[in-house]
Write a protein that holds these residues in place. Sequence first.
Motif, PDB file in Angstrom:
ATOM      1  N   ILE A  98      -1.646   5.686  25.275  1.00 55.41           N
ATOM      2  CA  ILE A  98      -2.514   5.939  24.115  1.00 55.41           C
ATOM      3  C   ILE A  98      -3.505   7.071  24.414  1.00 55.41           C
ATOM      4  O   ILE A  98      -4.423   7.319  23.631  1.00 55.41           O
ATOM      5  N   THR A  99      -3.297   7.773  25.527  1.00 47.99           N
ATOM      6  CA  THR A  99      -4.251   8.812  25.920  1.00 47.99           C
ATOM      7  C   THR A  99      -4.420   9.882  24.851  1.00 47.99           C
ATOM      8  O   THR A  99      -5.515  10.368  24.612  1.00 47.99           O
ATOM      9  N   ASP A 100      -3.297  10.267  24.206  1.00 45.40           N
ATOM     10  CA  ASP A 100      -3.377  11.389  23.276  1.00 45.40           C
ATOM     11  C   ASP A 100      -3.346  10.957  21.812  1.00 45.40           C
ATOM     12  O   ASP A 100      -3.231  11.792  20.921  1.00 45.40           O
ATOM     13  N   LEU A 101      -3.431   9.657  21.582  1.00 40.37           N
ATOM     14  CA  LEU A 101      -3.416   9.187  20.185  1.00 40.37           C
ATOM     15  C   LEU A 101      -4.673   9.657  19.461  1.00 40.37           C
ATOM     16  O   LEU A 101      -5.765   9.687  20.024  1.00 40.37           O
ATOM     17  N   ARG A 102      -4.495  10.020  18.207  1.00 38.14           N
ATOM     18  CA  ARG A 102      -5.631  10.486  17.397  1.00 38.14           C
ATOM     19  C   ARG A 102      -5.565   9.818  16.019  1.00 38.14           C
ATOM     20  O   ARG A 102      -4.531   9.302  15.627  1.00 38.14           O
ATOM     21  N   GLY A 103      -6.649   9.873  15.310  1.00 46.81           N
ATOM     22  CA  GLY A 103      -6.690   9.515  13.888  1.00 46.81           C
ATOM     23  C   GLY A 103      -6.072   8.163  13.569  1.00 46.81           C
ATOM     24  O   GLY A 103      -6.396   7.162  14.205  1.00 46.81           O
TER      25      GLY A 103
END
Lengths: 339, 339
Positions: A98-103
């Motif tokens: 989930i490091t790069d999950l956004r929005g």
Amino acid sequence: MNAVAHLGTDTHPTAPAQEEDVLVRVSGLSKHFGTGGGLFTAAAAPVRAVEDVSLTVNRGEVVGVVGESGSGKSTLGRLVLRLLDPTAGRVIFEDEDITDLRGAALRGFRRRFQMIFQDPLASLNPRMTVGDALIEPMQLHFKLSRKEAAARAVELLEQVGLSASDMRRYPRSFSGGQGQRVAIARALASEPKFIVADEPVSALDVSIQAEVVTLLQRLQKDLGLAMLFISHDLSVVEVIADRVVVLYLGRVMEVAPTEALYRTPAHPYTAALLEAVPGTSRSGEPLKGEIPSPSNPPSGCVFRTRCPFALDACAADVPALRDVGPGHQKACIRDDLDL
Amino acid sequence: MPSAEVMSDTVLEVRDLHTQFDTPNGIVRAVRGVTFTVRRGETLAIVGESGSGKSVSGLSIMGILPRNAAVTGGEMLFSAAGGPPRDLRKLPEKELRKVRGRQISMIFQNPMSSLNPVFPIGEQIAETLRHHLGHSPAKARAAAVSLLAQVGISDPERRVDAYPHELSGGMRQRAMIALALACDPELLIADEPTTALDVTIQDQIIRLLARLQQERRMSMIFVTHDLKLVAEIADRVAVMYASRVVEEGAVDKVLNRPAHPYTKALLDCIPRRDYDSDAGRTLKPIPGVMPNPLAPPPGCAFEPRCPIPIEVCRAAVPPFEEISPGHNTACLRWRELRP
């Protein structure tokens, strides 16, 4: 740094943890603040709040994080919950990176982990009644009708030792201990699997502290919650945690099952920290000096400037975490110490 | 040094002290009939939770209550070395100013409540010495450097010109102690001086206070919420609950054989993990809540939360009973308390 990757997956004193039991895994996590300079200011040395931290939290496990001011423990908690973006490293939740999950993608995850703060009012809107504060997230996360959500809110309040009559009260009207109960109820509203509790009882009187700790222990057990319990209070952590991570200047000094850490600390910093707790027998000299600036940490072992056992070699390389017992690791090159 | 005949054994005797606050909601009687003595060269700890009246007791002695508060009854007999006891309540303001800061001084949790942010710390110490002791500027500055060295501030010749904001929290605490000790007071009132500090820094400050108190044969009132610290620093302890002292005596007696159910309950709240028992992680919170300070119960204020109350506890405030030499309790049922 192989040992680090296996943190917490080694033998556990009560229940040997299997690989599939890991709920949260962070690896090589770093956070540097204030790297860039402004229009008229040169870039200052960044504050290295968290440096190369790896740890795991198993399902239903309470991992304590202890350290003094400036150890990076609160920043670590926020990184794990993705409230802050890491400078380096990964955060894996239920095998999903989930490091790069956004929005929206991140918001979908948010339901599964929650945070409890030292100041319960920090997580509650002062103009919203407690009832609304509980109902709103449940309508959002579970698409409940207002009536259904209200019924569930009452259940939650009762679960934390409050009652239906508290639904119409505003956060300010609660005492410290009751306020923390409300914050806990609110954190539980989205039915999380993982909670980061950042100094949740530090501002409370000792009798109230005992109440809130007891409540957290009961809920954690009943709901099978995993928890990262961040505190500067070593006695509270000893009672609540299954395993403990000791941080100093952003780095992990030692990790161990609670009993091993408190009875046979392996790192000089852990030993000094335990000795400084009031009421413990004082054998040695107190730890000298203060925590160095995180924007200019010492080379090699960051603790060496205050360590009574430091050698020249301690300044050379950052010591890797290595095994010293079952599930017990330390970042110290010396093995000849009688702590 | 005056001879033993002239030197009274008691520095401060507080008898039946009453202090109240005028609040928008009514009169809050923050201190209701508090009695204790401080002997020469000893440390008395006043321990209690928020709202117990422990800090207000200290502020009352010092004569620095907030505007809406006043001492409304009792005596505070202060005996300077070789001098007769004088009631601080009856001293004219001019006389009181000579006592305050010179013979009795106070340190606080927040050093910035003593230190002026716009003057160098050395200048503030020197000013106190010029004002109270009539030192010349050169002598006052030299004494300030020496005081900073005594409280463990390194490089005092340079630090004497530092402003409070240039110091770390622990160093500021040391500077405040230097300021409080400048005139070699006979009594130091320390109000939660280490509460905001990290555990290793707290350890340093506690050791420093204990050393200074011994070296100077100073008496100290140490106000704290932390029973573990009491064991560390005090000779005797007064436990306060709901504006009154409920138990008072030598530290080892009160902590090892508490004679009031509140003291015992407070001791039971301290997190202590027992690894040899299944219940070893259980805390024992005190059931119920503190009484409403606007409408305290007529009898024993702890009766509603007490595990062993009887009918008469509700009727009138139990008198202070001496159960062994120097050990007093305000409990009728102390014989029923099991250690």
